[in-house]
Every structure is written in structure tokens, then in C-alpha cells.
Design an enzyme around this catalytic site. Sequence first.
Site, PDB file in Angstrom:
ATOM      1  N   LYS A 118       0.835  -1.197   0.000  1.00 18.43           N
ATOM      2  CA  LYS A 118       0.000   0.000   0.000  1.00 18.43           C
ATOM      3  C   LYS A 118       0.877   1.257   0.000  1.00 18.43           C
ATOM      4  O   LYS A 118       0.710   2.155  -0.829  1.00 18.43           O
ATOM      5  CB  LYS A 118      -0.925   0.007   1.229  1.00 18.43           C
ATOM      6  CG  LYS A 118      -1.890   1.160   1.221  1.00 18.43           C
ATOM      7  CD  LYS A 118      -2.494   1.421   2.570  1.00 18.43           C
ATOM      8  CE  LYS A 118      -1.627   2.383   3.352  1.00 18.43           C
ATOM      9  NZ  LYS A 118      -2.260   2.886   4.574  1.00 18.43           N
ATOM     10  N   ASP A 137      -5.987   0.396  -0.063  1.00 18.09           N
ATOM     11  CA  ASP A 137      -6.069   0.400   1.400  1.00 18.09           C
ATOM     12  C   ASP A 137      -7.438  -0.182   1.774  1.00 18.09           C
ATOM     13  O   ASP A 137      -8.156  -0.706   0.920  1.00 18.09           O
ATOM     14  CB  ASP A 137      -5.890   1.824   1.950  1.00 18.09           C
ATOM     15  CG  ASP A 137      -7.132   2.658   1.697  1.00 18.09           C
ATOM     16  OD1 ASP A 137      -7.936   2.293   0.814  1.00 18.09           O
ATOM     17  OD2 ASP A 137      -7.322   3.661   2.408  1.00 18.09           O
TER      18      ASP A 137
END
Length: 213
Positions: A118, A137
Site C-alpha cells: 500500500k 487500502d
Amino acid sequence: MRALARAIDNHDLPAVEKIAEESQEDPFEVLISTMLSAQTRDPVTAAASARLFRVARTPRTMAKLTTKRIEKLIYPVSFYRHKAKHVKATCRILVERYRGRVPGTMEELLTLPGVGRKTANLVLILSFRSLKNICVDTHVHRISNRLGWVRTRTPDETEQALYKATDDRWWPYINLYLVTWGQNVCRPLYPRCGACVIREHCPRIGVERTSAR
Ligand code: SF4
């Protein structure tokens, strides 16, 4: 995505995007603020990043801070003790291995402590202008599944599935649009489906209760 692009204009940018904009996409500030942002509300991330960058703005100066000092500066972000350790260790590696610069490849970024896909994807998108990455996310994971774009159990699975399910022209924007939507409308609990500009396109998979407002 076009409808979301118009709709997010009425909302604040997510904290890391705002930091990227204000720092002229500085890779170091994007990297550190993304590390701080995990499981932390945006106002807390923004304030903690500002306190930390006021004291140290480069890997060299930040590596010289003690872990305790970093902890105090970033508190109350979640897992602040872990994050302080990772920030210090990452800064050291940036100084020793990368001459004080943030590397620009996924493989190199993933060698930094506390940096997962991420964070690496967001740094590549925001600071290195990559058009080939999708940053997933918890918001992107949740909304992509509600929309039926993917059917996945983890953000990493969602990332891989989204490369197949979406047009590549949208890849760099998926995070910005869905995070903004997830913070304001398609919230984890009680999404505001009645106020959602993409409700006609959404099968609301897994949504049991929605907000009355
Ligand atoms: S209609 Fe509801 S579940 Fe679907 S994207 Fe909008 S807020 Fe989320």
C-alpha cells in the site's frame, strides 16, 4: 469513476494527498506520512506528520532523532511505538543504502521496514508519477467489493484483481477517489447510499444497513 471525479471535488483531499500537494510530491514526506497513516484517522496523521517534519525533513536529520523522540512527535497515531521504530530504521537505510533518497521501484521500497505494498504503491503514484500502480487500502478494498468490481478477502488480493477488472487509465486515481468516497460517503458502517452519486451502478454487495442521511 467520472461521476466520482466530479463528486470528490466537494470533499477535502485525504491527508497524504494533501501532504504530497503541499510538499511538491516530495517522496520522503509521502513515504513517512503514509507509514504514519495506517489505521489512523486523517486529522491525526496530518498533525503528527506536521510535528515530525517541523523537526526533521530529510532522512539524514530524521535518522538522528531517537526513537523516543519520534514516538513523542507522532503520538497519538496508532501503533506509534512500532511506527517510530520503523521510521528510524527506514531513514537509516535510506541514508546508508540510497544516499539519502527514496528509491523509485516497488522491489526497493518493499525492503524498507514497515513498508508494504500500500505504502509503496502510493509513493510510486504520488511522487514518481507511476501510471502502472493501484494503491489499495481498506477503503479501496471495501468499496471495490461492494461495487462488485472484485470479490476478494484481502487488500493484496484486491490490488491484483483490480489490475484485471479496471481500465488502466484509472489506476493512478482509484485510491484518491475511493478513499475520499470511503471517508465521506461509502463509510465502513452505515454507508450513505441515499447520497451516493454512483448508487445506480452499485449492487451494494455485503451492505446490510445504510445511513438514513
Ligand atoms: S451505493 Fe452505497 S455501497 Fe454503493 S458505493 Fe455508494 S455508498 Fe457505497
